[in-house]
Design a protein around this motif. Structure first.
Motif, PDB file in Angstrom:
ATOM      1  N   LEU A 151      29.479   2.808  -9.389  1.00 24.93           N
ATOM      2  CA  LEU A 151      28.727   2.666  -8.266  1.00 24.93           C
ATOM      3  C   LEU A 151      28.793   3.691  -7.467  1.00 24.93           C
ATOM      4  N   VAL A 152      30.002   4.213  -7.211  1.00 23.73           N
ATOM      5  CA  VAL A 152      30.269   5.509  -6.343  1.00 23.73           C
ATOM      6  C   VAL A 152      29.722   6.530  -6.948  1.00 23.73           C
ATOM      7  N   TRP A 153      29.424   6.886  -8.222  1.00 21.71           N
ATOM      8  CA  TRP A 153      28.746   7.983  -8.476  1.00 21.71           C
ATOM      9  C   TRP A 153      27.174   7.904  -8.297  1.00 21.71           C
ATOM     10  N   PHE A 154      26.501   6.615  -8.347  1.00 25.60           N
ATOM     11  CA  PHE A 154      25.130   6.438  -7.859  1.00 25.60           C
ATOM     12  C   PHE A 154      25.031   6.575  -6.489  1.00 25.60           C
ATOM     13  N   TRP A 155      26.183   6.224  -5.493  1.00 25.22           N
ATOM     14  CA  TRP A 155      25.999   6.592  -4.082  1.00 25.22           C
ATOM     15  C   TRP A 155      25.798   8.192  -3.948  1.00 25.22           C
ATOM     16  N   ILE A 156      26.791   8.941  -4.758  1.00 20.83           N
ATOM     17  CA  ILE A 156      26.835  10.296  -4.764  1.00 20.83           C
ATOM     18  C   ILE A 156      25.518  10.915  -5.116  1.00 20.83           C
ATOM     19  N   LEU A 157      24.994  10.238  -6.264  1.00 19.13           N
ATOM     20  CA  LEU A 157      23.412  11.057  -6.549  1.00 19.13           C
ATOM     21  C   LEU A 157      22.338  10.790  -5.419  1.00 19.13           C
ATOM     22  N   LEU A 158      22.516   9.569  -4.792  1.00 15.86           N
ATOM     23  CA  LEU A 158      21.560   9.417  -3.697  1.00 15.86           C
ATOM     24  C   LEU A 158      21.647   9.925  -2.581  1.00 15.86           C
ATOM     25  N   GLY A 159      22.954  10.326  -2.097  1.00 15.03           N
ATOM     26  CA  GLY A 159      23.528  11.133  -0.986  1.00 15.03           C
ATOM     27  C   GLY A 159      23.054  12.519  -1.151  1.00 15.03           C
ATOM     28  N   LEU A 160      23.327  12.955  -2.369  1.00 12.53           N
ATOM     29  CA  LEU A 160      23.048  14.525  -2.723  1.00 12.53           C
ATOM     30  C   LEU A 160      21.688  14.658  -2.661  1.00 12.53           C
ATOM     31  N   ALA A 161      20.754  13.693  -3.192  1.00 10.86           N
ATOM     32  CA  ALA A 161      19.569  13.758  -2.893  1.00 10.86           C
ATOM     33  C   ALA A 161      18.810  13.840  -1.700  1.00 10.86           C
ATOM     34  N   TYR A 162      19.318  13.026  -0.879  1.00 11.14           N
ATOM     35  CA  TYR A 162      19.064  13.089   0.760  1.00 11.14           C
ATOM     36  C   TYR A 162      19.268  14.423   1.259  1.00 11.14           C
ATOM     37  N   PHE A 163      20.633  14.936   0.959  1.00 13.91           N
ATOM     38  CA  PHE A 163      20.870  16.281   1.626  1.00 13.91           C
ATOM     39  C   PHE A 163      19.879  17.472   0.826  1.00 13.91           C
ATOM     40  N   ALA A 164      19.524  17.117  -0.277  1.00 15.76           N
ATOM     41  CA  ALA A 164      18.478  18.130  -0.854  1.00 15.76           C
ATOM     42  C   ALA A 164      17.101  17.980  -0.201  1.00 15.76           C
ATOM     43  N   SER A 165      16.601  16.719   0.053  1.00 12.46           N
ATOM     44  CA  SER A 165      15.454  16.497   0.730  1.00 12.46           C
ATOM     45  C   SER A 165      15.370  17.100   2.301  1.00 12.46           C
ATOM     46  N   VAL A 166      16.687  17.031   2.837  1.00 10.54           N
ATOM     47  CA  VAL A 166      16.808  17.673   4.228  1.00 10.54           C
ATOM     48  C   VAL A 166      16.811  19.146   4.318  1.00 10.54           C
ATOM     49  N   LEU A 167      17.457  19.518   3.205  1.00 14.27           N
ATOM     50  CA  LEU A 167      17.202  20.971   2.992  1.00 14.27           C
ATOM     51  C   LEU A 167      15.922  21.814   2.666  1.00 14.27           C
ATOM     52  N   THR A 168      15.275  21.026   1.711  1.00 12.88           N
ATOM     53  CA  THR A 168      13.807  21.199   1.352  1.00 12.88           C
ATOM     54  C   THR A 168      12.744  21.087   2.573  1.00 12.88           C
ATOM     55  N   THR A 169      13.222  20.213   3.445  1.00 16.04           N
ATOM     56  CA  THR A 169      12.473  19.890   4.877  1.00 16.04           C
ATOM     57  C   THR A 169      12.384  21.337   5.512  1.00 16.04           C
ATOM     58  N   ILE A 170      13.927  21.482   5.635  1.00 15.11           N
ATOM     59  CA  ILE A 170      14.177  22.858   6.615  1.00 15.11           C
ATOM     60  C   ILE A 170      13.568  24.019   6.037  1.00 15.11           C
ATOM     61  N   GLY A 171      13.665  24.065   4.874  1.00 14.33           N
ATOM     62  CA  GLY A 171      13.237  25.357   4.376  1.00 14.33           C
ATOM     63  C   GLY A 171      11.625  25.332   4.183  1.00 14.33           C
ATOM     64  N   ASN A 172      10.977  24.078   4.266  1.00 14.65           N
ATOM     65  CA  ASN A 172       9.510  24.247   4.388  1.00 14.65           C
ATOM     66  C   ASN A 172       9.083  24.447   5.553  1.00 14.65           C
TER      67      ASN A 172
END
Length: 392
Positions: A233-254
């Motif tokens: 379950l900790v790993w699934f939280w890591i997956l969603l957290g990294l995905a959120y940070f990736a979406s933030v970086l994508t938004t900043i890049g756009n």
């Protein structure tokens, strides 16, 4: 990315993690169990040989075994090795997840050569696979958050809030909701489950989601955590957290790409205007400085009409006096560079000169010598004999 593709990719990654966990467990668990068994036997022999030493004092003394690289836990007895193994299925799944997420805490390390060799190929395949999954989950997660924030923006616009302020508020809401879901909530969960302070918990969250992974604090590393589903379950939280940070970086890049595109368009317009102005100025300077004869015939600017000479050349015609036009002597000119220069000169200026009523002087023909005038032929009568000196 479509939902079916994302689910299929998630299932593939989970299958990859489970298979890696089984392989790591099969390779590393026997070595760990043997090291734990050897440690237990050595401790019992030492206690029997030295009855004055208590078991607690001995445990404090042999805690250096973990630092020496044996892989055994000094606080675990030889009777319950399988229950507190660092390579059970849940722990092995979490270890496989730290490989493909490139976090690599370092609290659990591979001891066998076979495990290290398998880890090389496992990481080379799993890291790109997890990158594709992370991009898809980040896209879905960012779209869901932006869709929810879009409804809030519509409410703000109904309240006649300025669009610039609405855009700033939506960006702040995007960051606030993400931090609440993936930073603050896990912080309180880890405080309760791991008995950490709030500073330690948020330190672990940030170090994990930034993929730094020092390994001094690891969720589920305490042997008191007996739940096998806790670390997955900790790993699934890591997956969603990294995905959120990736979406933030994508938004900043756009946003940076849009700003760069707008800046590039503005600079392109200014460059086009500067190039047009430079071309116009260069053309005018070239037209004034370069002789007309050096330009091609089609690119020559039209010559200005010739003014009437200062001398009274154009005389008014009266019925009593015969037509008398005084023509000035043609000026001496050098040889023309183009043979059609005279025709072009006449075609361009003849209309203007005729409108002024002035005589149009002919342009010189260069250095060509004019043909001598022919003598007029004498009229011959019917009975007059031919002159002997005149050729027929």
């Amino acid at each position: 990315m479509r939902s079916t593709t994302l689910l299929a990719l998630l299932a593939l990654v989970l299958l990859y993690l489970v298979s890696g966990a089984l392989v790591f467990q099969a390779l590393e668990q026997p070595y760990e169990q043997q090291a734990q068994k050897d440690l237990g036997e050595t401790r019992e022999k030492f206690l029997r040989a030295h009855p004055c030493v208590s078991q607690h004092e001995l445990s404090l003394f042999i805690k250096v075994a973990d630092a020496l690289g044996g892989g055994a836990d000094p606080e675990t007895n030889s009777t319950n090795i399988s229950n507190h193994s660092a390579w059970n299925l849940g722990s092995a799944f979490f270890f496989s997840g730290t490989i493909i997420t490139t976090i690599g805490y370092g609290n659990a390390a591979l001891r066998t050569d076979a495990g290290r060799l398998f880890c090389i190929f496992y990481a080379l395949v799993g890291i790109p696979l997890f990158g594709i999954l992370l991009a898809g989950v980040g896209d879905r997660l960012g779209s869901s958050l932006r869709r929810g924030i879009g409804h809030i923006e519509a409410i703000f616009l109904k309240w006649h809030v300025p669009p610039e302020l609405v855009r700033v508020l939506s960006a702040m809401l995007f960051l606030l909701i993400g931090c609440l879901l993936f930073v603050l909530t896990p912080t309180f969960v880890f405080c309760y489950m791991e008995d950490w302070s709030k500073l330690e918990a948020i330190y672990f969250v940030i170090v994990t989601l930034t993929t730094v992974g020092f390994g001094d604090y690891v969720a589920g590393a305490d042997p008191k955590q007996d739940s096998p589903a806790y670390q997955p379950l900790v790993w699934f939280w890591i997956l969603l957290g990294l995905a959120y940070f990736a979406s933030v970086l994508t938004t900043i890049g756009n946003w940076l790409r849009a700003v760069s595109r707008r800046t590039r368009a503005e600079m392109g317009g200014l460059t086009a205007q500067a190039a047009s102005w430079t071309g116009t100025v260069t053309a005018r300077v070239t037209q004034r400085a370069m002789p007309t004869a050096l330009l091609p015939e089609k690119e020559r600017p039209p010559l200005p009409p010739l003014p009437c000479p200062a001398q009274p050349v154009c005389l008014p015609q009266s019925p009593a006096s015969p037509e008398k036009v005084v023509t000035p002597s043609p000026p001496t000119a050098s040889a023309l560079d183009y043979p059609s220069e005279n025709l072009a000169f006449i075609d361009e200026s003849s209309d203007t000169q005729s409108e002024r009523g002035c005589a149009l002087p002919r342009a010189p023909r260069g250095r060509r010598r004019p043909n001598p005038p022919r003598k007029p032929a004498r009229p011959r009568g019917p009975g007059r004999p031919r002159d002997k000196g005149v050729p027929v």
